[in-house]
Enzyme design. Structure first.
Site, PDB file in Angstrom:
ATOM      1  N   CYS A   1      -2.501   9.695  -6.527  1.00  0.00           N
ATOM      2  CA  CYS A   1      -3.615   9.408  -5.630  1.00  0.00           C
ATOM      3  C   CYS A   1      -4.675  10.495  -5.797  1.00  0.00           C
ATOM      4  O   CYS A   1      -4.398  11.683  -5.581  1.00  0.00           O
ATOM      5  CB  CYS A   1      -3.171   9.347  -4.172  1.00  0.00           C
TER       6      CYS A   1
ATOM      7  N   LYS B   1       3.989   5.752 -10.478  1.00  0.00           N
ATOM      8  CA  LYS B   1       2.608   5.342 -10.731  1.00  0.00           C
ATOM      9  C   LYS B   1       1.875   6.571 -11.221  1.00  0.00           C
ATOM     10  O   LYS B   1       1.831   7.601 -10.534  1.00  0.00           O
ATOM     11  CB  LYS B   1       1.969   4.808  -9.451  1.00  0.00           C
TER      12      LYS B   1
ATOM     13  N   SER C   1      -6.383   4.617 -10.672  1.00  0.00           N
ATOM     14  CA  SER C   1      -7.826   4.740 -10.929  1.00  0.00           C
ATOM     15  C   SER C   1      -8.118   6.047 -11.679  1.00  0.00           C
ATOM     16  O   SER C   1      -7.336   6.997 -11.630  1.00  0.00           O
ATOM     17  CB  SER C   1      -8.590   4.732  -9.603  1.00  0.00           C
TER      18      SER C   1
ATOM     19  N   LYS D   1       0.866  -1.181   0.000  1.00  0.00           N
ATOM     20  CA  LYS D   1       0.000   0.000   0.000  1.00  0.00           C
ATOM     21  C   LYS D   1       0.899   1.228   0.000  1.00  0.00           C
ATOM     22  O   LYS D   1       1.951   1.251   0.655  1.00  0.00           O
ATOM     23  CB  LYS D   1      -0.882   0.016   1.255  1.00  0.00           C
TER      24      LYS D   1
ATOM     25  N   ILE E   1      -2.389   2.356 -15.449  1.00  0.00           N
ATOM     26  CA  ILE E   1      -2.872   3.566 -14.836  1.00  0.00           C
ATOM     27  C   ILE E   1      -3.257   3.357 -13.375  1.00  0.00           C
ATOM     28  O   ILE E   1      -3.556   2.224 -12.963  1.00  0.00           O
ATOM     29  CB  ILE E   1      -4.127   4.092 -15.599  1.00  0.00           C
TER      30      ILE E   1
HETATM   31  C1  LIG Z   1      -2.555   6.162  -2.689  1.00  0.00           C
HETATM   32  C2  LIG Z   1      -3.856   6.490  -2.657  1.00  0.00           C
HETATM   33  C3  LIG Z   1      -4.823   5.984  -3.624  1.00  0.00           C
HETATM   34  C4  LIG Z   1      -6.113   5.696  -3.223  1.00  0.00           C
HETATM   35  C5  LIG Z   1      -6.607   5.924  -1.845  1.00  0.00           C
HETATM   36  O1  LIG Z   1      -5.934   5.506  -0.863  1.00  0.00           O
HETATM   37  O2  LIG Z   1      -7.694   6.547  -1.767  1.00  0.00           O
HETATM   38  N1  LIG Z   1      -7.039   5.234  -4.125  1.00  0.00           N
HETATM   39  C6  LIG Z   1      -6.712   5.051  -5.441  1.00  0.00           C
HETATM   40  O3  LIG Z   1      -7.558   4.619  -6.256  1.00  0.00           O
HETATM   41  N2  LIG Z   1      -5.450   5.309  -5.860  1.00  0.00           N
HETATM   42  C7  LIG Z   1      -4.483   5.771  -5.009  1.00  0.00           C
HETATM   43  O4  LIG Z   1      -3.331   5.995  -5.464  1.00  0.00           O
END
Ligand SMILES: C=Cc1c(C(=O)O)[nH]c(=O)[nH]c1=O
Length: 312
Positions: free
Chosen positions: A130, A164, A194, A45, A192
């Site tokens: 993020c 990323k 999100s 994570k 990618i």
């Molecule tokens: C690192 C936080 C990210 C998060 C998150 O922790 O909300 N959600 C995502 O879809 N991509 C992220 O890169």
């Protein structure tokens, strides 16, 4: 069937792994992915210096009919030292990715200094994308800020570093981010993340499905496959060949893995479908991928990688 890949001097016996954020927040989750017979690696994570609880729940939702997910987790994680302890103590022959997502450039630089000095032999993923930390922009959409942090990082960092990225939707943006990234000795680019700030409605209550940011969250799963493939293909075609590609986004079947490889991916990450299906997704995807390769007469992913055809 040869289902392997390499990033610099790291060899992966399988090309599948989790996407950062899914099944990787705790040591138990990390071990579950790492010890699977069907993964080549695991990514942590994304870490911040301090422990973070993340956004208030509900912050994650699975859309009907397997269309995908929306999340606004808010970067919950156990803190940098927790993941440093995990990767430092872990005895494994699989390479490990350590993901970081500082809330400022300085936080990222500080974590990179610690990683540079640490007894950690793995790959580092700098998360520039993020979408869910209120008030914090996705650095990957700011090309100057991206160049600045990579300039500062590579002034001292000598370990394998990748980024990323968020999805891009404009050909000129593909050109612009590739021009920045090609200035640096990156080990890989992961594309990618999100698709940021989507909105999903519960049709029974006329209400958004997640609490943070009035329902705005990152979209993953089937819904993002076309964008994910486009970003993998566009960056593969633009980046120096020394920069390997990790394809992430929209992977729910072996065909989706195959398509990422066709577009140029070296490794393929699974996010939403791993969250939905669980650890067994990796065996199913590898089985389905192998069936496709066999049916097409291939014996190696090297026969397929980057071989997407266009209509002449
Ligand atoms: C690192 C936080 C990210 C998060 C998150 O922790 O909300 N959600 C995502 O879809 N991509 C992220 O890169």
């Amino acid at each position: 069937m040869q289902l392997t890949a390499n990033i610099q001097n790291y060899h992966f016996n399988h090309i599948l792994l989790n996407a950062a954020g899914v099944m990787c927040q705790t040591t138990t989750e990390l071990d579950t992915v790492l010890t699977s017979k069907y993964t080549g690696s695991v990514v942590t994570k994304s870490a911040t210096p301090a422990v973070r609880p993340g956004n208030p729940s509900p912050r994650y939702y699975e859309l009907n009919h397997g269309l995908g997910t929306i999340n606004s987790m808010g970067l919950p994680n156990e803190g940098f030292d927790y993941y440093m302890n995990y990767v430092s103590a872990k005895k494994t022959d699989k390479p490990i990715f350590f993901s970081i997502a500082g809330l400022s450039k300085q936080e990222n630089i500080d974590m990179l200094h610690q990683l540079q000095d640490a007894d950690f032999d793995g790959l580092i993923e700098l998360n520039l994308s993020c979408p869910n930390v209120p008030g914090k922009p996705q650095t990957g959409y700011d090309f100057e800020a991206t160049e600045q942090i990579l300039t500062e990082a590579f002034a001292f960092f000598t370990k394998p570093l990748g980024v990323k990225l968020p999805p891009y939707f404009d050909i000129v943006h593909f050109d612009d981010i590739a021009a920045v990234l090609n200035k640096f000795p990156l080990a890989f680019v992961n594309t990618i993340n999100s698709i940021g700030n989507g909105l999903v409605i519960d049709e029974n209550t006329d209400t958004v499905v997640i609490k943070p940011k009035a329902g705005f969250g990152g979209i993953g799963g089937t819904l993002v496959k076309a964008t994910a493939l486009a970003n993998v293909r566009a960056l593969r075609n633009r980046l120096n060949t020394t920069i390997k590609i990790i394809g992430t986004g929209g992977v729910t079947t072996g065909r989706d893995v195959y398509d990422h490889i066709l577009c140029g991916a070296d490794l393929v990450e699974v996010g939403s479908q791993l969250a939905i299906e669980g650890i067994n997704v990796f065996e199913r995807l590898e089985t389905e991928l192998t069936e496709i390769l066999t049916a097409k007469g291939y014996t190696s992913l090297d026969d397929v990688r980057g071989q997407l055809k266009v209509i002449s």
